[in-house]
Design an enzyme around this catalytic site. Structure first.
Site, short mmCIF file in Angstrom:
data_model
loop_
_atom_site.label_atom_id
_atom_site.label_comp_id
_atom_site.label_asym_id
_atom_site.label_seq_id
_atom_site.Cartn_x
_atom_site.Cartn_y
_atom_site.Cartn_z
N ASP A 296 1.11 -1.11 -0.04
CA ASP A 296 0.05 0.17 -0.10
C ASP A 296 0.91 1.38 -0.02
O ASP A 296 1.85 1.31 0.62
CB ASP A 296 -0.91 0.14 1.48
CG ASP A 296 -1.91 1.08 1.36
OD1 ASP A 296 -2.69 1.48 0.34
OD2 ASP A 296 -1.99 1.98 2.17
N GLU A 344 1.38 -0.53 -5.16
CA GLU A 344 0.07 0.61 -5.09
C GLU A 344 0.80 1.86 -5.49
O GLU A 344 1.12 2.61 -4.52
CB GLU A 344 -0.64 0.34 -3.89
CG GLU A 344 -2.11 1.23 -3.89
CD GLU A 344 -2.04 2.63 -3.75
OE1 GLU A 344 -1.84 3.55 -4.63
OE2 GLU A 344 -1.80 2.99 -2.58
N ASP A 400 -11.13 1.89 -2.58
CA ASP A 400 -11.25 3.14 -2.43
C ASP A 400 -12.22 3.73 -3.23
O ASP A 400 -12.48 4.98 -3.13
CB ASP A 400 -10.05 3.82 -2.21
CG ASP A 400 -9.28 3.73 -0.83
OD1 ASP A 400 -10.17 3.50 0.13
OD2 ASP A 400 -7.91 3.77 -0.78
#
Length: 498
Positions: A296, A344, A400
Site C-alpha cells: 500500500d 500500489e 477506495d
C-alpha cells in the site's frame, strides 16, 4: 512478476456471508474458493487482516503482525469441539453489513468459551501446536499480548495515556504485570493461535485449488498499536509519546482537503541504522501468509506527505524523502529472495516514484475508472485499456473507489458518452463491460471487486476516503454465487486467455 495471464476477485473475508454477523474463515470462505476455481479465476485479493481499531479500518490496525479475532470462524470451532452449538447466543445480525458495535462483545464471548473448552483438557490435542506457535511467533506475540492485556486493564485507553511506567515500558512494571495478568496473556495468545491456524488451513485449500492469495500490507501502522508502544524509537513522537507528525496525502481526486490518516511517521534514519529489522520481520511474516503482497502507498517509500499532528486536515503538509531503493535492496538481502510485491502506485506520482518502480521491476496498478474519466487517450500515463502494459495489474476499481455502477451513475454525460463509444456499449451492463475491458488488456493480471461482478451500486461501496463512519461494512448476500454468474465469468476468462 509473471508472464502468465490471470485474473481474480477482490473480496475481503469480512464481506463473506455468515450467520455470525461478519464474514470469516469458515464455510463461506471455502465455498468462495470453489467459485473462483469453477469460474476460471486464480487470484483472491483481500485487505489487511489485522485487528481494527477506531473506524474499523483494516489500514489502522492495532498490530502489524496480529490477526483480527473477528475473522475466526465459530463454525470451525464447533467442528473441532472447541464450542458446542448450544453455546452460540441466538443473535440475528444484518446480512448486508457488519454491525461492529454488536459484533465485538458477541465474538469475544464465543472466543472466551472456546478457550474455556481448551483449558478443560490438561492434555488437549492442540497443546503441541499451540506451544510451537507461541515459540515461533514470540518475536511479535509477547509484546502484542502484553499490549492488549494492559490496554484492557486501562479501560481501553490509548497507550500514550497510560501511567508513565507502562507507557514508557518500565521493566519492573512490565514484569509485575506479566505475572499479574498471566491468565489474560495466555488467552490472547490462544486467540491468535486460532486465527493463524484457521487462515493457514484456508490458504492451503486455496493453493490446492490453484488460487493464489494476494494480501495487503499497509505502509503505516496505527499510533495506538503494539508496534509503536513496543518500538517508539522507530517513529517521530513527542516526549509524551503522542505523534509529532502524521501521515496522509495532499488534496487529490478523493478529497479537496487531502486525507489526514493520522498514523505516526517513521524515523527512517533509525530504521536504516537497525538494518530495517522491523520491516524485515513484517515482510517475512507477510510472505508466510500470502502468495503476493499488495504494498500500500508505494509512493511513500520515495516521498511521503508529512502533516503536523496539530493540523486537522492534510492541506498544510510537506513532502519528505522516503528510504528509496536502499530499503528494498536491504530487505531482499536480508530475506535472500525477490519480494513478491504489487506496488500500489496510485495518486500523485512523480518522476522519482516512477524511477523507483522501474528499478525494482514491481508491477504497478491501473484503475479503469480513472482512465475513462481522464478521456486522455493520447496520454501514455492514462489508465485507458490501450495505454496499459504487461507489467501492470489492472482493476475496474479498488476498495477506495465507488463500484462501477455507482461510478457510472455519477458521471457527467461527456464521460458517459466517451465510455460508451470506447467500449462500444449502451452502458446498460456497464459493470460487465468494464470487467470485459480489464480482461482484454495486455496486463498480466486483471482483478475486479466482487461488487462489480455482482453489478451493485454505491450502497455496496467498501470505503469512502476521507470519512470515518459507515465504511468497511459491506457484506455479500447469501446465495449470489449462481451457476449463471460462474459460467459467464468462466467464458470471459477463457475468451481472453486468462
Amino acid at each position: 512478476m509473471t508472464s502468465e495471464r490471470r485474473s481474480g476477485i477482490l473480496l475481503h473475508p469480512t464481506s463473506l456471508p455468515s450467520p455470525y454477523g461478519i464474514g470469516d474463515f469458515g464455510p463461506s470462505a471455502y465455498a468462495f474458493i470453489d467459485f473462483l476455481k469453477a469460474s476460471g479465476q486464480s487470484i483472491w485479493q483481500i485487505l489487511p487482516l489485522g485487528q481494527t481499531g477506531y473506524g474499523n479500518s483494516p489500514y489502522q490496525t492495532l498490530s502489524a503482525f496480529g490477526g483480527n479475532p473477528l475473522l475466526i470462524s465459530p463454525q470451525l470451532l464447533i467442528d473441532e469441539g472447541l464450542l458446542e452449538p448450544i453455546e452460540i447466543p441466538r443473535e440475528t445480525f444484518d446480512t448486508s453489513y457488519v454491525e461492529y458495535d454488536r459484533l465485538d462483545p458477541y465474538k469475544t464471548k464465543l472466543l472466551r468459551r472456546a478457550y474455556f473448552h481448551y483449558k478443560l483438557h490438561p492434555k488437549h490435542p492442540l497443546d503441541k501446536q499451540f506451544k510451537s506457535f507461541c515459540e515461533k511467533e514470540a518475536y511479535w506475540l509477547e509484546d502484542y499480548v502484553l499490549f492488549f492485556a494492559l490496554k484492557a486493564h486501562h479501560d481501553d485507553k490509548p497507550w500514550n495515556l497510560w501511567p508513565s511506567r507502562f507507557r514508557d515500558r518500565d521493566p519492573e512494571a512490565l514484569d509485575e504485570y506479566r505475572k499479574k495478568l498471566k491468565g489474560e496473556l495466555h488467552w490472547y495468545r490462544f486467540v491468535q493461535f486460532l486465527f493463524f491456524r484457521q487462515f493457514e488451513k484456508l490458504k492451503a485449500y486455496a493453493g490446492e485449488n490453484g488460487i493464489k492469495i494476494v494480501g495487503d500490507l499497509p505502509i503505516f501502522v496505527a499510533h495506538d498499536s503494539s508496534d509503536v508502544w513496543s518500538r517508539p524509537e522507530l517513529f517521530y513522537l513527542k516526549p509524551d509519546r503522542s505523534p509529532r507528525v502524521v501521515a496522509g496525502v495532499p488534496p487529490d481526486y478523493f478529497s479537496a482537503t487531502g486525507q489526514r490518516w493520522g498514523n505516526p511517521l517513521y524515523d527512517w534514519k533509525e530504521h536504516r541504522r537497525e538494518k530495517y529489522a522491523f520491516w524485515t520481520d513484517r515482510i517475512r511474516h507477510s510472505i508466510k501468509l500470502f502468495d503476493l503482497i499488495r504494498l500500500d502507498h508505494f509512493r511513500g517509500f520515495a516521498d511521503y506527505w508529512e502533516i503536523p499532528a496539530d493540523e486537522e486536515t492534510a492541506v498544510k503538509g510537506k513532502w519528505r524523502k522516503g528510504p528509496g531503493i536502499h530499503f528494498f535492496r536491504a530487505l531482499e538481502k536480508a530475506l535472500e529472495r525477490e519480494l513478491p510485491i504489487i506496488a500500489e502506485d496510485l495518486g500523485i506520482i512523480t518522476d522519482d516514484v516512477v524511477a523507483l518502480l522501474n528499478k525494482l521491476g514491481y508491477p504497478g496498478m491501473a484503475i479503469l475508472q480513472f482512465g475513462y474519466e481522464s478521456r486522455a487517450s493520447s496520454d501514455p500515463s492514462s489508465f485507458l485499456p490501450h495505454n496499459l502494459t504487461k507489467n501492470q495489474v489492472v482493476y475496474t476499481g479498488t476498495h477506495d473507489n465507488d463500484t462501477v455502477v455507482g461510478w457510472w451513475n455519477t458521471q457527467p454525460e461527456e464521460v458517459k458518452d466517451f465510455t460508451r463509444r470506447y467500449l462500444n456499449t449502451d452502458g446498460n451492463l456497464i459493470h460487465r463491460d468494464m470487467i470485459r475491458a480489464a480482461f482484454s488488456t495486455v496486463c498480466h493480471t486483471a482483478i475486479f471487486p466482487m461488487q462489480d461482478l455482482l453489478g451493485l451500486g454505491s450502497e455496496a461501496k467498501m470505503n469512502r476516503p476521507g470519512t470515518t463512519e459507515g465504511n468497511w461494512q459491506w457484506r455479500m448476500a447469501p446465495d449470489v454465487l449462481s451457476t449463471a454468474l460462474e459460467e459467464d465469468l468462466l467464458m470471459l476468462t477463457q475468451l481472453y486467455g486468462r
